[in-house]
Enzyme design. Structure first.
Site, PDB file in Angstrom:
ATOM      1  N   ASP A  53       0.835  -1.229  -0.047  1.00  0.00           N
ATOM      2  CA  ASP A  53       0.016   0.002  -0.181  1.00  0.00           C
ATOM      3  C   ASP A  53       0.823   1.239   0.174  1.00  0.00           C
ATOM      4  O   ASP A  53       1.817   1.266   0.708  1.00  0.00           O
ATOM      5  CB  ASP A  53      -1.023   0.077   1.406  1.00  0.00           C
ATOM      6  CG  ASP A  53      -2.289   0.469   1.123  1.00  0.00           C
ATOM      7  OD1 ASP A  53      -2.438   1.633   0.506  1.00  0.00           O
ATOM      8  OD2 ASP A  53      -3.233  -0.314   1.482  1.00  0.00           O
ATOM      9  N   ASP A 101      -3.177   4.632  -2.343  1.00  0.00           N
ATOM     10  CA  ASP A 101      -4.176   4.914  -1.383  1.00  0.00           C
ATOM     11  C   ASP A 101      -4.658   6.312  -2.033  1.00  0.00           C
ATOM     12  O   ASP A 101      -3.990   7.222  -2.623  1.00  0.00           O
ATOM     13  CB  ASP A 101      -3.755   5.302  -0.248  1.00  0.00           C
ATOM     14  CG  ASP A 101      -4.751   5.667   0.842  1.00  0.00           C
ATOM     15  OD1 ASP A 101      -5.742   4.527   1.116  1.00  0.00           O
ATOM     16  OD2 ASP A 101      -4.584   6.571   1.563  1.00  0.00           O
ATOM     17  N   GLU A 113      -6.628   3.187  -5.771  1.00  0.00           N
ATOM     18  CA  GLU A 113      -7.968   3.499  -5.303  1.00  0.00           C
ATOM     19  C   GLU A 113      -8.684   4.608  -5.464  1.00  0.00           C
ATOM     20  O   GLU A 113      -8.376   5.822  -5.266  1.00  0.00           O
ATOM     21  CB  GLU A 113      -7.792   3.304  -3.407  1.00  0.00           C
ATOM     22  CG  GLU A 113      -9.020   3.675  -3.085  1.00  0.00           C
ATOM     23  CD  GLU A 113      -9.032   4.236  -1.393  1.00  0.00           C
ATOM     24  OE1 GLU A 113      -9.863   3.727  -0.687  1.00  0.00           O
ATOM     25  OE2 GLU A 113      -8.208   4.911  -1.199  1.00  0.00           O
ATOM     26  N   HIS A 169     -11.238  -3.349   3.540  1.00  0.00           N
ATOM     27  CA  HIS A 169     -11.266  -2.889   5.023  1.00  0.00           C
ATOM     28  C   HIS A 169     -12.009  -1.558   5.100  1.00  0.00           C
ATOM     29  O   HIS A 169     -12.128  -0.951   6.531  1.00  0.00           O
ATOM     30  CB  HIS A 169      -9.698  -2.749   5.250  1.00  0.00           C
ATOM     31  CG  HIS A 169      -8.922  -1.442   4.522  1.00  0.00           C
ATOM     32  ND1 HIS A 169      -9.049  -1.484   3.279  1.00  0.00           N
ATOM     33  CD2 HIS A 169      -8.800  -0.385   4.908  1.00  0.00           C
ATOM     34  CE1 HIS A 169      -8.476  -0.673   2.933  1.00  0.00           C
ATOM     35  NE2 HIS A 169      -8.335   0.320   3.770  1.00  0.00           N
ATOM     36  N   ASP A 170     -12.472  -0.863   4.099  1.00  0.00           N
ATOM     37  CA  ASP A 170     -13.272   0.291   4.395  1.00  0.00           C
ATOM     38  C   ASP A 170     -14.873   0.251   4.413  1.00  0.00           C
ATOM     39  O   ASP A 170     -15.577   0.917   4.497  1.00  0.00           O
ATOM     40  CB  ASP A 170     -13.113   1.474   3.637  1.00  0.00           C
ATOM     41  CG  ASP A 170     -11.676   1.974   3.684  1.00  0.00           C
ATOM     42  OD1 ASP A 170     -11.136   1.862   4.695  1.00  0.00           O
ATOM     43  OD2 ASP A 170     -10.729   2.241   2.706  1.00  0.00           O
TER      44      ASP A 170
HETATM   45  C1  GLC Z   1      -8.130   5.082   2.025  1.00  0.00           C
HETATM   46  C2  GLC Z   1      -8.068   3.917   3.150  1.00  0.00           C
HETATM   47  C3  GLC Z   1      -8.919   4.058   4.283  1.00  0.00           C
HETATM   48  C4  GLC Z   1      -8.008   5.200   5.014  1.00  0.00           C
HETATM   49  C5  GLC Z   1      -8.153   6.538   3.766  1.00  0.00           C
HETATM   50  C6  GLC Z   1      -7.076   7.552   4.466  1.00  0.00           C
HETATM   51  O1  GLC Z   1      -9.452   5.167   1.830  1.00  0.00           O
HETATM   52  O2  GLC Z   1      -8.359   2.808   2.312  1.00  0.00           O
HETATM   53  O3  GLC Z   1      -8.506   3.065   5.135  1.00  0.00           O
HETATM   54  O4  GLC Z   1      -8.764   5.589   6.068  1.00  0.00           O
HETATM   55  O5  GLC Z   1      -7.528   6.130   2.750  1.00  0.00           O
HETATM   56  O6  GLC Z   1      -5.862   7.133   4.245  1.00  0.00           O
END
Ligand code: GLC
Length: 528
Positions: free
Chosen positions: A99, A201, A264, A325-326
């Site tokens: 990541d 991310d 992402e 995970h979100d």
């Molecule tokens: C992304 C991650 C999430 C995190 C956010 C801030 O969306 O997947 O878990 O809280 O970024 O880094």
């Protein structure tokens, strides 16, 4: 097997490292733990592992607040553990994806400590500082992801800094070439160590409006949604200049062989596909979250499948995600019976699938008693936005600690973990694990299911159907997205034998013409 590059034919498995396997009894998963479970991942048949952040972090957002990009967080282990892990992963012919969190650092990152020390510090412009509005308030109306203003006042230097997420996660200024150079060197640091790519991310956040204009109100906002949804993030995300940054990132990974950039990106399809780049020179896989975001409704899913196929740029390779995970676990969102159908869809659709750890054993969201809440979103904003329920420990064995830890787990273990765990499900041919493993096995054995062409067959009520095809080999996938029995009529010329049902039995049954599907049944049919 096909000659296609690994990230097109392969399956990605997401590990949330705090929750996969603990090796030292502190209740938190670690790198040695992951290493000890590689046999399982190989047995399951996945090709690549993406590990959520493992870098030095105060853990305000559980690793998404990085204080040192080039060092391993001690809770997870050491650089030696990392090197041993990557060596073992590669020895098994698998890939390792890290990541990369470029949009923001931890407020404790040395860069930010310097940046906030004075207005004249050379790193001042590495972050996004702004004078107050004329009334002394925040420079504009931008809302942070976990609620409240995105601007934090810094008393000492008399300016605000911007944070798209927590105030402990100040946004880097990607318009500054020095930031780009430093972050590209972070990428090279890991690529040199053999990492096969990055999941980047919040890729669509990297550049903000140069004039910091107010975001417009969201006409679709309703109560129950988080505050961040009250505005359309028009000026704070998805700015045209972000593509230049992504191209530069891609150029960095292209300095090495066969590395991958996954983005992402939570955007509608027409915006999402722009992240492939006009010349396919940006992310190879901009994450496609439609199955996560859509309602589980045949019409909606059907339109998503086909709109996505139609929107892809020439040569752009698709991808699919069910959970992460979100977001709430798929088995909780749509129920365990439909989660089996969803797994068949994920593993037979055209495009690289990303499987979230635990979904293969039908893990559900776990209710978290207040005293065990960890996720800052649960406490920072009224409502129920916490992401702990989908981040609970992997369920390995039917015993205390689930085989995950010998200590006290950092999040509670599911109450039904003894029934839904690897040890039990691996011995049960009817389990979600057996189904998932079989689907993976078929996908690996038949290029039609991985890199083959896609053709829509049609939708009838709750049933959707499509074809996959490669070098003369053809499969039909027919999925009943409802709980009631349905009939689907296969067109002329589309007939064969059932290879797999998401329910028991039916293998080798002839299929052609009118096809009866039980409620919650998906069929994979090999065409003659
Ligand atoms: C992304 C991650 C999430 C995190 C956010 C801030 O969306 O997947 O878990 O809280 O970024 O880094």
């Amino acid at each position: 097997m096909t000659e296609e590059v690994w990230w097109k034919r392969g399956i990605v498995y997401q590990i949330y490292p705090r929750s996969f396997q603990d090796s030292d009894g502190d209740g938190i998963g670690d790198l040695k733990g992951i290493r000890s479970r590689l046999d399982y991942l190989q047995w399951l048949g996945v090709d690549a592992i993406w590990i959520s952040p493992i870098f030095v972090s105060p853990m305000a957002d559980f690793g998404y607040d990085v204080a040192d990009y080039c060092a391993i967080e001690p809770v997870f282990g050491t650089m030696e553990d990392f090197d041993a892990l990557i060596a073992d992963v590669h020895a098994r012919g698998m890939k390792l994806i890290l990541d990369f969190v470029p949009n923001h650092t931890s407020e404790q990152h040395p860069w930010f400590l310097e940046s906030r020390s004075s207005r004249t510090n050379p790193k001042r412009d590495w972050y996004i500082w702004h004078d107050p509005a004329p009334d002394g308030g925040p420079p504009n109306n931008w809302v942070a992801f976990f609620g409240g203003s995105g601007w934090e006042w810094d008393e000492k230097t008399g300016q605000y800094y911007y944070h798209a997420y927590l105030r402990e996660q100040p946004d880097l200024n990607w318009r500054n070439p020095a930031v780009r150079a430093a972050m590209f060197n972070v990428m090279r640091f890991w690529l040199d160590r053999g990492v096969d790519g990055f999941r980047v991310d919040v890729m669509w956040h990297l550049i903000k409006d140069a004039e910091f204009r107010d975001n417009p109100p969201n006409p679709d906002y309703r109560s129950g949604l988080p505050e961040v949804a009250s505005l359309v993030a028009f000026y704070s995300t998805d700015r045209p200049e972000v593509h230049e940054v992504v191209r530069e990132m891609r150029a960095v990974t292209d300095e090495y062989d066969e590395r991958i950039l996954i983005g992402e990106i939570y955007l509608p399809i027409d915006r999402l596909v722009t992240y492939y780049g006009e010349h396919l020179d940006e992310a190879q896989l901009p994450f496609n979250f439609q199955l996560v975001e859509d309602g589980w409704d045949a019409e909606e899913i059907w339109n998503s499948l086909n709109d996505y196929e139609a929107a892809l740029p020439n040569g752009g390779w698709p991808n699919w995600v069910l959970s992460n995970h979100d977001k709430p676990r798929v088995a909780t969102r749509i129920g365990r019976p439909q989660a089996r159908v969803a797994m068949m869809l994920l593993l037979t659709a055209r495009g690289t699938p990303t499987l979230y750890y635990g979904d293969e054993i039908a893990m559900e969201n776990v209710a978290i008693p207040e005293q065990h809440v960890q996720d800052p979103w649960q406490t920072s904003e009224p409502g129920d936005f916490g992401r702990d329920p989908q981040r609970t420990p992997m369920q390995w064995e039917p015993r205390p600690g689930s085989g995950f830890t010998s200590g006290a787990p950092w999040l509670p273990i599911a109450p039904d973990a003894a029934d839904y765990c690897v040890a039990r499900e691996s011995g049960d041919p009817a389990s979600m694990l057996s189904l998932t493993r079989r689907l993976i096995e078929l996908r690996r054995a038949h290029p039609a299911l991985s890199v083959g062409r896609y053709a829509a067959l049609g939708r009838d009520g709750d049933v959707i159907a499509f074809l996959r095809e490669h070098e003369g080999e053809r499969f039909a996938v027919v999925l009943n997205l409802g709980a009631k029995q349905r009939c689907f009529v296969l067109p002329d010329g589309v007939a064969g034998t059932v290879t797999l049902s998401t329910l028991d039995g039916r293998e080798d049954e002839a299929a052609g013409g009118a096809l009866d599907l039980r409620g919650d049944e998906g069929l994979l049919i090999r065409l003659g």
